[in-house]
Enzyme design. Structure first.
Site: not given
Ligand code: 5GP
Length: 140
Positions: A104, A106
């Site tokens: 992922h 940010h």
């Protein structure tokens, strides 16, 4: 210590709709959701649907597709949150700060004169996260 990708993680459950999230964006490549422990107002995560542990094992074609979405979401988030800049972060492995082992990115809005919060130590109300998700969605 690094290891193999384990599909039994919180983000696969969010992608599958088995756990709730404040969703900002979704297509066939990725999902984007509000981070539940935001480091600043409007902190979102961009999560590829295809499972990989982190940057070190992701399929480069998936990475390339995801980065297009990361840029669009960064522009929309900066605009929607009236932020002064964006911090983009990706942590690979524990020593680098990774706590969820499904790749992922940010997207963390930065505001002049405001210190960002620490990693995984803040909380935000459901109402605040829902309102921010609506603003970012509208800016996409
Ligand atoms: P990492 O530490 O791996 O770079 O980032 C994981 C991020 O996921 C953290 O910022 C943390 O706040 C966020 N997070 C952990 N569990 C959940 C969850 O259940 N829902 C959402 N929306 N974010 C989560």
């Amino acid at each position: 210590m690094s290891g193999a990708y384990d599909p039994n993680n919180i983000f696969t459950k969010i992608i599958a709709g088995e756990l709730p999230s404040h969703k900002v964006y979704e297509d066939d490549v990725c999902i984007s959701i509000m981070d539940i422990m935001p480091e600043s107002k409007g902190h979102i995560l961009v999560i590829p649907k295809q499972g990989s542990r982190n940057l070190l094992d992701v399929d480069p074609h998936v990475l390339s597709d995801v980065m297009e979405r990361v840029q669009k979401l960064a522009v929309a988030t900066k605009h929607a949150m009236n932020a002064d800049g964006i911090l983009l972060r990706q942590s690979s492995e524990e020593v680098a700060g990774q706590t969820v082992y499904h790749l992922h990115f940010h997207i963390i809005p930065c505001y002049v004169g405001q210190k960002r919060g620490s990693h995984v130590s803040n909380s935000s109300s459901n109402d605040e996260l829902a309102a921010q998700a609506e603003l970012i969605k509208a800016a996409m």
